[in-house]
Design a protein around this motif. Structure first.
Motif, PDB file in Angstrom:
ATOM      1  N   GLU A 407       0.842  -1.189   0.000  1.00 22.79           N
ATOM      2  CA  GLU A 407       0.000   0.000   0.000  1.00 22.79           C
ATOM      3  C   GLU A 407       0.880   1.243   0.000  1.00 22.79           C
ATOM      4  O   GLU A 407       1.400   1.640   1.045  1.00 22.79           O
ATOM      5  N   VAL A 408       1.049   1.841  -1.180  1.00 24.14           N
ATOM      6  CA  VAL A 408       1.942   3.000  -1.303  1.00 24.14           C
ATOM      7  C   VAL A 408       1.268   4.296  -0.855  1.00 24.14           C
ATOM      8  O   VAL A 408       1.893   5.359  -0.875  1.00 24.14           O
ATOM      9  N   LYS A 409      -0.008   4.206  -0.450  1.00 23.83           N
ATOM     10  CA  LYS A 409      -0.696   5.409   0.044  1.00 23.83           C
ATOM     11  C   LYS A 409      -0.782   5.429   1.565  1.00 23.83           C
ATOM     12  O   LYS A 409      -1.532   6.238   2.138  1.00 23.83           O
ATOM     13  N   ALA A 410      -0.028   4.555   2.256  1.00 24.84           N
ATOM     14  CA  ALA A 410      -0.020   4.559   3.725  1.00 24.84           C
ATOM     15  C   ALA A 410       0.626   5.860   4.197  1.00 24.84           C
ATOM     16  O   ALA A 410       1.816   6.091   3.956  1.00 24.84           O
ATOM     17  N   ILE A 435      -5.289  -0.571  -4.696  1.00 26.15           N
ATOM     18  CA  ILE A 435      -6.476  -0.677  -5.533  1.00 26.15           C
ATOM     19  C   ILE A 435      -7.037   0.716  -5.765  1.00 26.15           C
ATOM     20  O   ILE A 435      -7.069   1.550  -4.852  1.00 26.15           O
ATOM     21  N   MET A 436      -7.497   0.971  -6.966  1.00 26.20           N
ATOM     22  CA  MET A 436      -8.031   2.280  -7.317  1.00 26.20           C
ATOM     23  C   MET A 436      -9.152   2.694  -6.358  1.00 26.20           C
ATOM     24  O   MET A 436     -10.122   1.969  -6.155  1.00 26.20           O
ATOM     25  N   GLY A 437      -8.977   3.854  -5.748  1.00 32.80           N
ATOM     26  CA  GLY A 437     -10.012   4.410  -4.893  1.00 32.80           C
ATOM     27  C   GLY A 437     -10.044   3.882  -3.474  1.00 32.80           C
ATOM     28  O   GLY A 437     -10.822   4.360  -2.654  1.00 32.80           O
ATOM     29  N   LEU A 438      -9.188   2.906  -3.159  1.00 24.89           N
ATOM     30  CA  LEU A 438      -9.206   2.296  -1.826  1.00 24.89           C
ATOM     31  C   LEU A 438      -7.785   2.171  -1.290  1.00 24.89           C
ATOM     32  O   LEU A 438      -6.837   1.999  -2.053  1.00 24.89           O
ATOM     33  N   LYS A 439      -7.656   2.234   0.039  1.00 21.76           N
ATOM     34  CA  LYS A 439      -6.406   1.847   0.692  1.00 21.76           C
ATOM     35  C   LYS A 439      -6.567   0.420   1.191  1.00 21.76           C
ATOM     36  O   LYS A 439      -7.617   0.064   1.735  1.00 21.76           O
ATOM     37  N   THR A 440      -5.534  -0.385   1.033  1.00 20.62           N
ATOM     38  CA  THR A 440      -5.576  -1.754   1.538  1.00 20.62           C
ATOM     39  C   THR A 440      -4.924  -1.778   2.908  1.00 20.62           C
ATOM     40  O   THR A 440      -3.708  -1.655   3.038  1.00 20.62           O
ATOM     41  N   PRO A 513     -14.663  -2.939   1.479  1.00 26.07           N
ATOM     42  CA  PRO A 513     -15.993  -2.344   1.693  1.00 26.07           C
ATOM     43  C   PRO A 513     -17.138  -3.221   1.181  1.00 26.07           C
ATOM     44  O   PRO A 513     -18.199  -2.690   0.842  1.00 26.07           O
ATOM     45  N   ILE A 514     -16.947  -4.532   1.168  1.00 25.04           N
ATOM     46  CA  ILE A 514     -17.954  -5.427   0.569  1.00 25.04           C
ATOM     47  C   ILE A 514     -19.053  -5.786   1.565  1.00 25.04           C
ATOM     48  O   ILE A 514     -20.230  -5.484   1.356  1.00 25.04           O
ATOM     49  N   ASN A 515     -18.660  -6.449   2.665  1.00 18.09           N
ATOM     50  CA  ASN A 515     -19.700  -6.933   3.588  1.00 18.09           C
ATOM     51  C   ASN A 515     -19.361  -6.741   5.062  1.00 18.09           C
ATOM     52  O   ASN A 515     -20.073  -7.239   5.920  1.00 18.09           O
ATOM     53  N   ASN A 625     -15.808   2.052   4.442  1.00 16.98           N
ATOM     54  CA  ASN A 625     -16.221   2.441   3.082  1.00 16.98           C
ATOM     55  C   ASN A 625     -15.073   2.594   2.101  1.00 16.98           C
ATOM     56  O   ASN A 625     -15.257   2.365   0.898  1.00 16.98           O
ATOM     57  N   GLU A 626     -13.908   3.014   2.589  1.00 13.46           N
ATOM     58  CA  GLU A 626     -12.843   3.451   1.681  1.00 13.46           C
ATOM     59  C   GLU A 626     -11.563   2.636   1.811  1.00 13.46           C
ATOM     60  O   GLU A 626     -10.549   2.993   1.220  1.00 13.46           O
ATOM     61  N   ARG A 627     -11.583   1.576   2.593  1.00 15.82           N
ATOM     62  CA  ARG A 627     -10.391   0.747   2.750  1.00 15.82           C
ATOM     63  C   ARG A 627     -10.741  -0.726   2.574  1.00 15.82           C
ATOM     64  O   ARG A 627     -11.883  -1.122   2.790  1.00 15.82           O
ATOM     65  N   VAL A 628      -9.744  -1.475   2.199  1.00 18.38           N
ATOM     66  CA  VAL A 628      -9.890  -2.932   2.164  1.00 18.38           C
ATOM     67  C   VAL A 628      -9.474  -3.442   3.541  1.00 18.38           C
ATOM     68  O   VAL A 628      -8.311  -3.317   3.934  1.00 18.38           O
ATOM     69  N   GLU A 629     -10.432  -3.946   4.286  1.00 23.32           N
ATOM     70  CA  GLU A 629     -10.225  -4.376   5.662  1.00 23.32           C
ATOM     71  C   GLU A 629     -10.758  -5.789   5.844  1.00 23.32           C
ATOM     72  O   GLU A 629     -11.559  -6.276   5.031  1.00 23.32           O
TER      73      GLU A 629
END
Length: 703
Positions: A407-410, A435-440, A513-515, A625-629
Motif C-alpha cells: 500500500e503506497v498510500k499509507a 487498488i483504485m479508490g481504496l487503501k488496503t 468495503p464489501i460486507n 467504506n474506503e479501505r480494504v479491511e
C-alpha cells in the motif's frame, strides 16, 4: 415516542475528541508512577501527535473554510466553528505541555541531567564549544538574507529555523532580517557538554543546537550587530492529493510526495521571547492568522526528546525492560514442525507480550521450505530493515510465486513503501500497488504448501501491521491457522486484489468495503433483538476510534433496548455515553499506557454462543467504506477465552484507564478507585506472558 438517534446533539466533534485523546497522552507526563524519562517521552509523543494533527486534520478544516462549502459535521458544527474550537483547545494544551516540560526539566536536574544555556558554561567548556562550533556546525549552516533582492525562502515543514534581526555596525539605522536553518537532520540537536574544570563529574549537561547557533549568530553576519535571535518552526499541509485514475499509481504518489513538502502553512511555532515585530513579519510572510501562531515557552519540537530518553547510564529513569516472550502455544516446536503445529490447531500471538519473531519466522520458513509453492501478503507499514521483506525477496529468488500488495498510500510511509516495493520487484516478486479508490489496510499472509494429501493453505491474520519495530510497542493480536474455509477465503481475497474477480460468497471472512459493515450491523442487531426479548445481551468492543454515524446509531438503538455495551476506545470517540433513553447502557473506557493500544477485538454474547472477532478495521467511515479491511471470527475455544480475558482486563483496569462522560470529558479512574485492588491490564498481560514462559522452561528442565 420514537427517539431520534441521529440528532447532532447525540454526537461529539471528531477533532475535539482527538484533542481530548492527546490530553490523556500528555497527562501521562505527570503520572508519578511513570519513570522520569518516560514522562518526558510522553511529552514527545503528544508533540508528535500534534504535528500530524495539524498537517492533516487542521489543514483539512482550513480547506473546508476556504472552499466556502457549507459542510456540517456529525455534531452540527460548521468548519469555522470547528477551527475556533480546535485553536482554543490546542493553545491551552500547548501551554499545559510546556508547563509539564518545565516541571520535568527541574526533576531531571535533580537527577543529574541538566539542560543549560551557553552562558552557563565555564571557561574550559566555552573553549570546547568554540572548537565544536567551528568544526561541526559552522561549515554546514547557510544563512539566508531576506530583503528586496532575497525573497523570503521556502521553509520545509517541521524544520527548525532561527529568525535573526540585525543591523550593520557602520551607523546603519535600518533593521534587516535573516534566517538561519538549524541543521538538526545532520547534527544532533541535543549536545552533551564535557565535564571540565569545577563541574560535578556525576552531572550530565546538555545544550540545544539552536542555542549554540544563536550564541554564535554573529559569525554568520560579520560586521553586523545581532538584535534578536528567535527559534521558529512552520507546519504545512501534508495531505496527499492523489489521482486514483492515474495510469501509474506509483508515479502519481511520488509526484504528490513532492507537493507535500510545499504545502500551505497551517501553524507557526515561535519562541515566547520573540518581539512583536518579528512575530508579525513571520505571520505575514507565511500568510497565517494570529490564532495560527503558538508562542512556545521552551524548546520547539519536543519530538527531539525521543532520542534523549535513551541517554546512557539512566536505566533507573526508564521503564524496566519488557521483553517479548516466545509464543507459549508453540513452546518446544522447532521450525520443521511449525506446519504440523498450525495444522493441528490455530496459534494465537499477542504482541508485544509475545514476540513478533513468531510471525517473521513463519514467513522465513515459507521462503526456504521446498514444499511451499506460493506466498501472498498485504503490507501497509513495514520497517525500513524488515526481515519480512528480505524473506519475501528470498522466496522469489528460490522460485516461489510471491505476490505482495504494497500500500503506497499509507500516510507518512509512502516513500519507504515505494522503496521496499521496488526492492521486491527486483527480486522477482509480483507487486501490486494498491487498488483504485481504496487503501488496503488488511493484515493477511497466505502460504500455499504442497503436502502428502495435496495442497494446504496456511494463513496469518492480524489486527496490526507487519512491522517488527512497532510490534514491540503496539498491542495487537494475530492468528495462524490452517482452516480450510479461511484458506479458501484467503485465496479468493488475493484474487480480488490482484485481478478482475468478482467478490465470492465468503465462508468466514468479512471484507470491507464489501460486507464488513453489514456483518457489524448484523451482530449489533442480533444483540438488540435478544434484549427486546428480555434475554441477556452484551457487546464489548475494543478499537482505536469510533466515528461511524450509522454504527453508532445502531449502538444507541441497542442500548435503548437494554443491551449492555462496553467500549474500550483509545482515541477518537464521537459517541456520547450516558444519554437518558439513548446510551444509558453504554460505557466508554480509554487506556493510555506504556504500549499503544492498537488491537481491534469484538465480543457479542449471541445467546450464549459468544461470537468473538479480531479485525484490522476501526468503526470509522474510512475503514468501512474506503479501505480494504478484514474481520475474522475466532472460533478455537481457548482463543475465545483468551480474548474474553483480555477484554475483561482492559475494562477493569483502574490504573491506566479513563471513563468518558456524556459531555466528552474523561475521568481518571485511578482517582475514583484508589481503594480497590489495582488492575493494570498491560502490566498484568506482560507478567502472565513471562510467567507462562517461566513455567515452560521449568517443565522442560525436568522432563
Amino acid at each position: 415516542m420514537r427517539l431520534n438517534y441521529t440528532d447532532p446533539e447525540n454526537f461529539l466533534n471528531r477533532e475535539c475528541t482527538w484533542i481530548k485523546f492527546n490530553e490523556r497522552v500528555l497527562r501521562e507526563a505527570m503520572v508519578p508512577s511513570n519513570p522520569l524519562l518516560e514522562q518526558l517521552n510522553f511529552i514527545a509523543i503528544a508533540a508528535s501527535n500534534l504535528d500530524e494533527f495539524f498537517m492533516i486534520r487542521v489543514a483539512g478544516v482550513k480547506h473546508l473554510i476556504e472552499s466556502g462549502i457549507k459542510h456540517i459535521d456529525i455534531s452540527g458544527m460548521t468548519p469555522q466553528e470547528q477551527f475556533e474550537a480546535i485553536q482554543d483547545m490546542v493553545h491551552k494544551q500547548v501551554q499545559q505541555q510546556y508547563a509539564y516540560y518545565n516541571i520535568i526539566r527541574n526533576k531531571l536536574r535533580e537527577n543529574g541531567l541538566q539542560f543549560i544555556h551557553v552562558s552557563d558554561l565555564n571557561e574550559e567548556q566555552h573553549l570546547w564549544l568554540e572548537s565544536y562550533f567551528e568544526r561541526e556546525i559552522y561549515p554546514v549552516v547557510t544563512p539566508m538574507a531576506v530583503d528586496s533582492s532575497h525573497p523570503f525562502p521556502f521553509l520545509s515543514s517541521l524544520n527548525l529555523n532561527l529568525a535573526v534581526l540585525l543591523r550593520k555596525k557602520q551607523c546603519d539605522i535600518s533593521v534587516k532580517t535573516a534566517i538561519l536553518p538549524v541543521p538538526s537532520s545532520v547534527i544532533k540537536r541535543i549536545i552533551k557538554v564535557p565535564n571540565t574544570g569545577v563541574s560535578n563529574g556525576t552531572e550530565k549537561k546538555f545544550l540545544f543546537l539552536e542555542d549554540i547557533l544563536g550564541a554564535f549568530a554573529e559569525q554568520f553576519f560579520l560586521g553586523c550587530d545581532i538584535l534578536e535571535v528567535v527559534p521558529f518552526r512552520v507546519t504545512r499541509d501534508a495531505d496527499l492529493d492523489i489521482d486514483d485514475d492515474a495510469e501509474d499509481l506509483l508515479i502519481e504518489v511520488e509526484k504528490s510526495l513532492k507537493k507535500r513538502r510545499k504545502g500551505a502553512s497551517v501553524r507557526l511555532e515561535l519562541a515566547y521571547s520573540s518581539s512583536r515585530m518579528l512575530k508579525e513579519f513571520l505571520r505575514r510572510e507565511l500568510q497565517l492568522e494570529e490564532k495560527d501562531i503558538y508562542m512556545i515557552s521552551g524548546p520547539l519540537d519536543c519530538k527531539v526528546f525521543f532520542s534523549f530518553v535513551g541517554t546512557d547510564g539512566c536505566d533507573s529513569l526508564r521503564y524496566p525492560p519488557a521483553v517479548p516472550q516466545p509464543s507459549y502455544e508453540l513452546a518446544g516446536i522447532d521450525a520443521p514442525d511449525f506446519w504440523s503445529a498450525i495444522a493441528k490447531q490455530d496459534i494465537m500471538v499477542h504482541h508485544p507480550y509475545e514476540t513478533f519473531t513468531t510471525v517473521e519466522n513463519f514467513i522465513k520458513l515459507a521462503a526456504t521450505d521446498p514444499n511451499v509453492l506460493a506466498i501472498k501478503q498485504t503490507l501497509y507499514r513495514v520497517s525500513s530493515r524488515s526481515p519480512i521483506i528480505a524473506a519475501l525477496a528470498e522466496a522469489a529468488e528460490n522460485g516461489k510465486q510471491v505476490t505482495v500488495l504494497m500500500e503506497v498510500k499509507a500516510r507518512f510511509d509512502e516513500e519507504n513503501n515505494i522503496f521496499m516495493a521496488r526492492k521486491l520487484e527486483q527480486a522477482g516478486c509480483h507487486v501490486i500497488y494498491g487498488i483504485m479508490g481504496l487503501k488496503t489496510h488488511s493484515k493477511i499472509t497466505l502460504v500455499v504448501r504442497h503436502e502428502e494429501n495435496g495442497i494446504r493453505r496456511y494463513v496469518h491474520l492480524a489486527t496490526g501491521n507487519y512491522n517488527g519495530k512497532t510490534a514491540r510497542i503496539y498491542t495487537d493480536v494475530g492468528i495462524l491457522t490452517a482452516s480450510t474455509l479461511i484458506g479458501v477465503d484467503a485465496s479468493s481475497f488475493f484474487n480480488l486484489l490482484s485481478g478482475y474477480s468478482d467478490p465470492p460468497q465468503w465462508n468466514k471472512l468479512a471484507v470491507a468495503p464489501i460486507n464488513l459493515r453489514e456483518s457489524i450491523y448484523q451482530s449489533i442487531e442480533q444483540e438488540t433483538s435478544l434484549a427486546r426479548q428480555g434475554k441477556k445481551a452484551v457487546i464489548i468492543a475494543k478499537m482505536n476510534s469510533l466515528l461511524d454515524k450509522a454504527v453508532i446509531t445502531k449502538l444507541y438503538a441497542a442500548s435503548a433496548a437494554g443491551v449492555q455495551i462496553k467500549l474500550i476506545i483509545r482515541g477518537i470517540c464521537v459517541l456520547r455515553p450516558g444519554l437518558p433513553g439513548i446510551s444509558e447502557h453504554i460505557e466508554v473506557h480509554s487506556i493510555v499506557g506504556r504500549f499503544l493500544e492498537h488491537s481491534r477485538l469484538f465480543y457479542f454474547y449471541n445467546g450464549g454462543k459468544e461470537d468473538v472477532f479480531i479485525s484490522s478495521a476501526d468503526w470509522m467511515p474510512r475503514n468501512l467504506n474506503e479501505r480494504v479491511e478484514l474481520m475474522i471470527p475466532v472460533e478455537f475455544p481457548p482463543h475465545k477465552e483468551r480474548i474474553k480475558r483480555i477484554l475483561s482486563l482492559y475494562f477493569h483496569d483502574n490504573v491506566k484507564a479513563y471513563s468518558m462522560n456524556s459531555d466528552g470529558t474523561y475521568r481518571y479512574l485511578a482517582k475514583e478507585r484508589k481503594n480497590e485492588e489495582p488492575v493494570h491490564a498491560q502490566r498484568q498481560l506482560q507478567y502472565e506472558a513471562e510467567e507462562k514462559n517461566d513455567e515452560i522452561k521449568h517443565k522442560n528442565k525436568y522432563f
